[in-house]
Design a protein around this motif. Structure first.
Motif, PDB file in Angstrom:
ATOM      1  N   TYR A  23       0.873  -1.172   0.000  1.00  0.00           N
ATOM      2  CA  TYR A  23       0.000   0.000   0.000  1.00  0.00           C
ATOM      3  C   TYR A  23       0.916   1.229   0.000  1.00  0.00           C
ATOM      4  O   TYR A  23       1.717   1.396   0.926  1.00  0.00           O
ATOM      5  N   ILE A  74       0.839  -6.441   6.263  1.00  0.00           N
ATOM      6  CA  ILE A  74      -0.533  -5.967   5.982  1.00  0.00           C
ATOM      7  C   ILE A  74      -1.412  -7.203   5.819  1.00  0.00           C
ATOM      8  O   ILE A  74      -1.254  -7.958   4.870  1.00  0.00           O
ATOM      9  N   ASN A  78      -3.560  -5.269   1.174  1.00  0.00           N
ATOM     10  CA  ASN A  78      -3.841  -4.295   0.131  1.00  0.00           C
ATOM     11  C   ASN A  78      -2.527  -4.094  -0.610  1.00  0.00           C
ATOM     12  O   ASN A  78      -1.529  -3.799   0.058  1.00  0.00           O
ATOM     13  N   ASP A 106      -0.641  -4.103  10.216  1.00  0.00           N
ATOM     14  CA  ASP A 106      -1.733  -3.300   9.673  1.00  0.00           C
ATOM     15  C   ASP A 106      -2.918  -4.245   9.477  1.00  0.00           C
ATOM     16  O   ASP A 106      -2.935  -5.053   8.553  1.00  0.00           O
ATOM     17  N   TYR A 109      -8.155  -4.382   7.597  1.00  0.00           N
ATOM     18  CA  TYR A 109      -9.181  -5.159   6.868  1.00  0.00           C
ATOM     19  C   TYR A 109      -9.606  -6.408   7.649  1.00  0.00           C
ATOM     20  O   TYR A 109     -10.036  -7.394   7.058  1.00  0.00           O
ATOM     21  N   SER A 145      -8.985   0.739  11.657  1.00  0.00           N
ATOM     22  CA  SER A 145      -9.546   1.992  11.146  1.00  0.00           C
ATOM     23  C   SER A 145     -11.048   1.867  10.920  1.00  0.00           C
ATOM     24  O   SER A 145     -11.537   0.802  10.562  1.00  0.00           O
ATOM     25  N   SER A 147     -12.377   3.252   8.527  1.00  0.00           N
ATOM     26  CA  SER A 147     -12.592   3.454   7.086  1.00  0.00           C
ATOM     27  C   SER A 147     -12.775   2.150   6.324  1.00  0.00           C
ATOM     28  O   SER A 147     -13.073   2.168   5.145  1.00  0.00           O
ATOM     29  N   LYS A 148     -12.575   1.000   6.964  1.00  0.00           N
ATOM     30  CA  LYS A 148     -12.648  -0.272   6.256  1.00  0.00           C
ATOM     31  C   LYS A 148     -13.779  -1.137   6.850  1.00  0.00           C
ATOM     32  O   LYS A 148     -14.758  -0.614   7.323  1.00  0.00           O
ATOM     33  N   ARG A 157     -12.226   9.777   9.555  1.00  0.00           N
ATOM     34  CA  ARG A 157     -10.857   9.745  10.061  1.00  0.00           C
ATOM     35  C   ARG A 157     -10.767   9.233  11.507  1.00  0.00           C
ATOM     36  O   ARG A 157     -10.305   9.946  12.399  1.00  0.00           O
TER      37      ARG A 157
HETATM   38  C1  LIG Z   1      -3.528  -1.371   4.293  1.00  0.00           C
HETATM   39  C2  LIG Z   1      -4.042  -0.002   4.639  1.00  0.00           C
HETATM   40  N1  LIG Z   1      -3.624   0.562   5.760  1.00  0.00           N
HETATM   41  C3  LIG Z   1      -4.059   1.784   6.131  1.00  0.00           C
HETATM   42  C4  LIG Z   1      -4.945   2.489   5.355  1.00  0.00           C
HETATM   43  C5  LIG Z   1      -5.363   3.863   5.798  1.00  0.00           C
HETATM   44  O1  LIG Z   1      -6.600   3.884   6.350  1.00  0.00           O
HETATM   45  P1  LIG Z   1      -7.248   5.218   6.934  1.00  0.00           P
HETATM   46  O2  LIG Z   1      -8.435   5.506   6.108  1.00  0.00           O
HETATM   47  O3  LIG Z   1      -7.577   4.899   8.335  1.00  0.00           O
HETATM   48  O4  LIG Z   1      -6.208   6.289   6.820  1.00  0.00           O
HETATM   49  C6  LIG Z   1      -5.407   1.930   4.162  1.00  0.00           C
HETATM   50  C7  LIG Z   1      -6.343   2.672   3.305  1.00  0.00           C
HETATM   51  O5  LIG Z   1      -6.634   2.338   2.185  1.00  0.00           O
HETATM   52  C8  LIG Z   1      -4.943   0.643   3.796  1.00  0.00           C
HETATM   53  O6  LIG Z   1      -5.354   0.051   2.669  1.00  0.00           O
END
Ligand SMILES: Cc1ncc(COP(=O)(O)O)c(C=O)c1O
Length: 330
Positions: A23, A74, A78, A106, A109, A145, A147-148, A157
């Protein structure tokens, strides 16, 4: 975390091991901090699994010119969409212990696991189940996060990191470092609170919460399966199963003439492919070279996020386009 860990000059500069493909936020953050990026390659032939032999190769190579201190994982991946097995995670933890590496896991996901036989295993849980020899020693930071997952609340955020086994005096400095950046907006914090404290059985919203969560994840699982199935029907495209996360990273055959034309235009061959795809079909995917890939291989990354009916059309168009592209440039 990286700010805290990166130091030194010349051969003693901190090296951070990251997967390739990766990523790109990682390579960018390392460049910003002047850390040494240490690549380890995921095994495409083995569904993008992490191979300890490759970790060892990469570490030994890096020790010749920097001081590798951090191993970043990760999982689920990703852009590669793989989910690591429990055994692989145990091996990584043993490796980190032997080599005295700080683990950055990380795990954003963690809820996005679709393939049969795959399950998410958190590094912290596995570490603690491996007994005190590891659980009291290996330093780990894991990340999550809002966001996922099934939430997908990118704009708010909100996220957290959990740090284990860090020296308390160092942790105090970490807290100071993080506090300097102040805090995310209230909405982001509120959402994160909801993520870590979901409705419980008996709560008025529990049934609805479970139904919505299952619907979102079930739909993503269906699209993950569909993506793999349709792309693999195209001669010249190889797509590993999308075991988790939200992406597929298919490998594409590139005719020699297209590679030469791309070079003449100062483009990487996969960028050439992606631009032609965009111009002719309106489909936007990201060239694999943006994530890193083995020399001589070509990929693109796409998300599985479009609505199912749109995704079906998109995949068919992509498949047809690749076939036409190969014919045109062969
Ligand atoms: C593997 C990975 N880590 C971290 C992030 C960042 O996420 P955030 O939206 O919390 O900044 C992403 C976002 O696409 C990601 O794919």
């Amino acid at each position: 975390m990286l700010k805290l860990l990166v130091a030194g000059q010349g051969n003693s500069r901190t090296g951070v091991m990251i997967p390739i493909p990766q990523y790109p936020l990682y390579s960018a953050a390392l460049a910003e901090l002047g850390a040494v990026q240490v690549n380890y390659y995921l095994d495409e032939e083995n569904c993008w699994a992490l191979d300890i032999k490759e970790l060892r190769r990469s570490l030994e190579e890096a020790r010749k010119h920097c001081n590798p201190k951090v191993l970043c994982i990760i999982n689920p991946g990703n852009p590669t969409g793989q989910v690591q097995s429990r055994k692989c995670i145990e091996d990584v933890i043993r490796f980190a212990a032997e080599e005295n590496l700080f683990l950055m896991a990380d795990e954003v996901y963690q809820d996005n696991v679709y393939a049969k036989g795959c399950a998410f295993h958190s590094f912290k849980k596995v570490l603690f189940e491996m007994g005190p020899k590891y659980s009291e020693v290996v330093e780990l930071a894991s990340f999550h996060s809002t966001s996922k997952g099934f939430m997908g609340e990118c704009g708010f955020r909100g996220g957290y990191m959990e740090v284990v086994n860090m020296d308390p005096a160092v942790k105090q400095q970490l807290t100071k470092l993080v506090s300097v950046r102040l805090c995310p907006p209230v909405t982001g914090q509120a959402l994160l609170d909801v993520v870590v404290n979901p409705p419980q059985p008996g709560d008025p919203s529990y049934k609805q919460f479970i139904a919505e969560k299952q619907a979102v994840l079930g739909n993503l699982a269906e699209k993950a399966r569909l993506t793999e199935e349709v792309l693999n029907q195209a001669p010249g495209i190889q797509c590993n199963p999308v075991q988790g996360a939200m992406y597929s990273f298919p490998r594409i055959e590139m005719p020699e003439r297209a590679i030469k034309l791309a070079q003449a235009e100062g483009q990487s061959p996969d960028m050439f492919f992606c631009m032609k795809l965009l111009e002719e079909t309106g489909i936007c995917v990201v060239p694999g070279s943006g994530f890193g890939q083995r020399e001589g291989t070509h990929h693109f990354r796409m998300t599985i996020l479009p609505p199912t009916e749109k995704l079906k059309i998109l995949l068919e168009r992509l498949k047809d386009f690749h076939q036409k592209f190969v014919q045109e440039y062969s």
